[in-house]
Scaffold this motif. Structure first.
Motif, PDB file in Angstrom:
ATOM      1  N   ALA A  90       0.821  -1.212   0.000  1.00  0.00           N
ATOM      2  CA  ALA A  90       0.000   0.000   0.000  1.00  0.00           C
ATOM      3  C   ALA A  90       0.853   1.259   0.000  1.00  0.00           C
ATOM      4  O   ALA A  90       0.530   2.238  -0.692  1.00  0.00           O
ATOM      5  CB  ALA A  90      -0.939  -0.007   1.205  1.00  0.00           C
ATOM      6  N   VAL A  91       1.935   1.271   0.776  1.00  0.00           N
ATOM      7  CA  VAL A  91       2.722   2.506   0.915  1.00  0.00           C
ATOM      8  C   VAL A  91       3.823   2.629  -0.141  1.00  0.00           C
ATOM      9  O   VAL A  91       4.152   3.744  -0.566  1.00  0.00           O
ATOM     10  CB  VAL A  91       3.332   2.615   2.332  1.00  0.00           C
ATOM     11  CG1 VAL A  91       2.244   2.644   3.381  1.00  0.00           C
ATOM     12  CG2 VAL A  91       4.309   1.489   2.608  1.00  0.00           C
ATOM     13  N   VAL A  92       4.398   1.507  -0.570  1.00  0.00           N
ATOM     14  CA  VAL A  92       5.472   1.557  -1.563  1.00  0.00           C
ATOM     15  C   VAL A  92       4.903   1.647  -2.970  1.00  0.00           C
ATOM     16  O   VAL A  92       5.483   2.270  -3.859  1.00  0.00           O
ATOM     17  CB  VAL A  92       6.407   0.341  -1.424  1.00  0.00           C
ATOM     18  CG1 VAL A  92       7.486   0.336  -2.509  1.00  0.00           C
ATOM     19  CG2 VAL A  92       7.063   0.333  -0.048  1.00  0.00           C
ATOM     20  N   GLY A  93       3.755   1.027  -3.180  1.00  0.00           N
ATOM     21  CA  GLY A  93       3.128   1.061  -4.502  1.00  0.00           C
ATOM     22  C   GLY A  93       3.869   0.188  -5.493  1.00  0.00           C
ATOM     23  O   GLY A  93       4.494  -0.810  -5.132  1.00  0.00           O
ATOM     24  N   SER A  94       3.840   0.597  -6.741  1.00  0.00           N
ATOM     25  CA  SER A  94       4.398  -0.231  -7.808  1.00  0.00           C
ATOM     26  C   SER A  94       5.879   0.022  -8.062  1.00  0.00           C
ATOM     27  O   SER A  94       6.415  -0.422  -9.078  1.00  0.00           O
ATOM     28  CB  SER A  94       3.613   0.010  -9.107  1.00  0.00           C
ATOM     29  OG  SER A  94       3.652   1.389  -9.468  1.00  0.00           O
ATOM     30  N   ARG A  95       6.551   0.723  -7.172  1.00  0.00           N
ATOM     31  CA  ARG A  95       7.991   0.919  -7.356  1.00  0.00           C
ATOM     32  C   ARG A  95       8.703  -0.435  -7.267  1.00  0.00           C
ATOM     33  O   ARG A  95       8.288  -1.314  -6.507  1.00  0.00           O
ATOM     34  CB  ARG A  95       8.536   1.893  -6.310  1.00  0.00           C
ATOM     35  CG  ARG A  95       7.975   3.302  -6.443  1.00  0.00           C
ATOM     36  CD  ARG A  95       8.859   4.308  -5.729  1.00  0.00           C
ATOM     37  NE  ARG A  95       8.952   4.057  -4.303  1.00  0.00           N
ATOM     38  CZ  ARG A  95       8.139   4.591  -3.390  1.00  0.00           C
ATOM     39  NH1 ARG A  95       7.155   5.398  -3.768  1.00  0.00           N
ATOM     40  NH2 ARG A  95       8.293   4.337  -2.110  1.00  0.00           N
ATOM     41  N   PRO A  96       9.779  -0.610  -8.005  1.00  0.00           N
ATOM     42  CA  PRO A  96      10.412  -1.950  -8.107  1.00  0.00           C
ATOM     43  C   PRO A  96      10.937  -2.504  -6.796  1.00  0.00           C
ATOM     44  O   PRO A  96      11.044  -3.723  -6.637  1.00  0.00           O
ATOM     45  CB  PRO A  96      11.542  -1.731  -9.123  1.00  0.00           C
ATOM     46  CG  PRO A  96      11.754  -0.264  -9.189  1.00  0.00           C
ATOM     47  CD  PRO A  96      10.430   0.361  -8.900  1.00  0.00           C
ATOM     48  N   GLU A  97      11.273  -1.619  -5.832  1.00  0.00           N
ATOM     49  CA  GLU A  97      11.788  -2.153  -4.563  1.00  0.00           C
ATOM     50  C   GLU A  97      10.730  -2.899  -3.761  1.00  0.00           C
ATOM     51  O   GLU A  97      11.060  -3.606  -2.803  1.00  0.00           O
ATOM     52  CB  GLU A  97      12.386  -1.040  -3.697  1.00  0.00           C
ATOM     53  CG  GLU A  97      11.404   0.016  -3.258  1.00  0.00           C
ATOM     54  CD  GLU A  97      11.445   1.248  -4.142  1.00  0.00           C
ATOM     55  OE1 GLU A  97      11.129   2.337  -3.654  1.00  0.00           O
ATOM     56  OE2 GLU A  97      11.814   1.105  -5.330  1.00  0.00           O
ATOM     57  N   LEU A  98       9.463  -2.761  -4.156  1.00  0.00           N
ATOM     58  CA  LEU A  98       8.411  -3.498  -3.451  1.00  0.00           C
ATOM     59  C   LEU A  98       8.674  -4.997  -3.508  1.00  0.00           C
ATOM     60  O   LEU A  98       8.457  -5.706  -2.516  1.00  0.00           O
ATOM     61  CB  LEU A  98       7.037  -3.187  -4.046  1.00  0.00           C
ATOM     62  CG  LEU A  98       5.870  -4.001  -3.481  1.00  0.00           C
ATOM     63  CD1 LEU A  98       5.688  -3.728  -1.996  1.00  0.00           C
ATOM     64  CD2 LEU A  98       4.583  -3.725  -4.247  1.00  0.00           C
ATOM     65  N   ALA A  99       9.135  -5.491  -4.656  1.00  0.00           N
ATOM     66  CA  ALA A  99       9.401  -6.924  -4.792  1.00  0.00           C
ATOM     67  C   ALA A  99      10.449  -7.375  -3.785  1.00  0.00           C
ATOM     68  O   ALA A  99      10.328  -8.452  -3.188  1.00  0.00           O
ATOM     69  CB  ALA A  99       9.865  -7.236  -6.212  1.00  0.00           C
ATOM     70  N   VAL A 100      11.467  -6.560  -3.559  1.00  0.00           N
ATOM     71  CA  VAL A 100      12.514  -6.911  -2.600  1.00  0.00           C
ATOM     72  C   VAL A 100      11.933  -6.955  -1.185  1.00  0.00           C
ATOM     73  O   VAL A 100      12.178  -7.897  -0.421  1.00  0.00           O
ATOM     74  CB  VAL A 100      13.673  -5.895  -2.665  1.00  0.00           C
ATOM     75  CG1 VAL A 100      14.762  -6.274  -1.662  1.00  0.00           C
ATOM     76  CG2 VAL A 100      14.240  -5.826  -4.070  1.00  0.00           C
TER      77      VAL A 100
END
Length: 246
Positions: A90-100
């Motif tokens: 919810a807070v990080v959104g679709s930025r790539p670091e979310l996967a990490v």
């Protein structure tokens, strides 16, 4: 907030968290003891990757047997993992670091469960987690749309480990080497978002730990010399820092 992404993150966390209790049960032993290879009823823990991956239950031995369940946090671990992953999505959104962040969360829950059970943060998890976190953040820094800085992630990892290492040398009874090794991962994640996030996450760890300690003293569930696992508070501080900085 992307509701679909949040729900997908929570679903991933719940599924991955369901695998935590088995590994936590195997790791939750005293330092001089080997990792567990059998369930409480004596069944050999077999399965993928040497029996480390799977649900914390064994099949029944017959019609009258219900099968055994074991390991800390049978319900708590999946719920906590789902909530944390949902919040991060919810807070990080679709930025790539979310996967990490989603990938490291179940391992963080595992470490919190083991530390809470036996006051131990096993090297078999903390060291690979630190190396993997730094490496994945480095790969993420090459992708467009990321929201952090890999150099500060590396610097934060080393700085926080140095801080906890100093505290360990000053007072080995109050800080363990496992906490120092966990600081490598926590520092990398917080450092990714900058020094303010690192400071906030560190202060939050000590603040939540102090509040919990006071609560134990007030309720007479502990005294001043009672040992307390600090790993869960380090991880809680990391979550607070990431949520605030994102």
């Amino acid at each position: 907030m992307d509701l679909t992404l949040t729900l997908l993150g929570a679903a991933f966390g719940g599924v991955a968290g369901a695998l935590v209790p088995r590994a936590a049960y195997r790791f939750a032993v005293e330092p001089a003891e080997p990792w567990r290879t059998r369930c409480p009823q004596g069944h050999v823990l077999a399965g993928p990757w040497g029996g480390w991956v799977g649900l914390a239950r064994c099949p029944s031995d017959g019609p009258a047997e219900s099968g055994c369940r074991y390991g800390p946090g049978q319900v708590v671990a999946p719920v906590v993992s789902a909530l944390v992953c949902g919040v991060l999505a919810a807070v990080v959104g679709s930025r790539p670091e979310l996967a990490v962040l989603l990938l490291v969360t179940p391992f963080a829950v595992l470490l919190a469960a083991v530390d809470g059970a036996v006051h131990r943060l096993p090297d078999a998890v903390t060291l690979p987690l630190a190396a993997t976190t730094v490496a994945l953040l480095g790969a993420t820094a090459l992708l467009p749309g990321h929201g952090g800085n890999w150099l500060t992630a590396v610097a934060g990892s080393l700085a926080l480990a140095a801080l906890y290492g100093t505290l360990f040398l000053v007072n080995p009874a109050g800080m363990g080497l496992g906490d120092v090794k966990l600081a490598l991962s926590v520092g990398a994640v917080l450092g990714w978002y900058g020094w303010p996030a690192l400071l906030l996450g560190t202060f939050a760890a000590f603040g939540t730990g102090a509040l919990f300690g006071v609560a134990l003293l007030v309720t007479r569930r502990a005294h001043r010399r009672t040992a307390m696992a600090f790993g869960p508070f380090m991880l809680a501080g990391a979550l607070i820092g990431v949520v605030t900085a994102s």
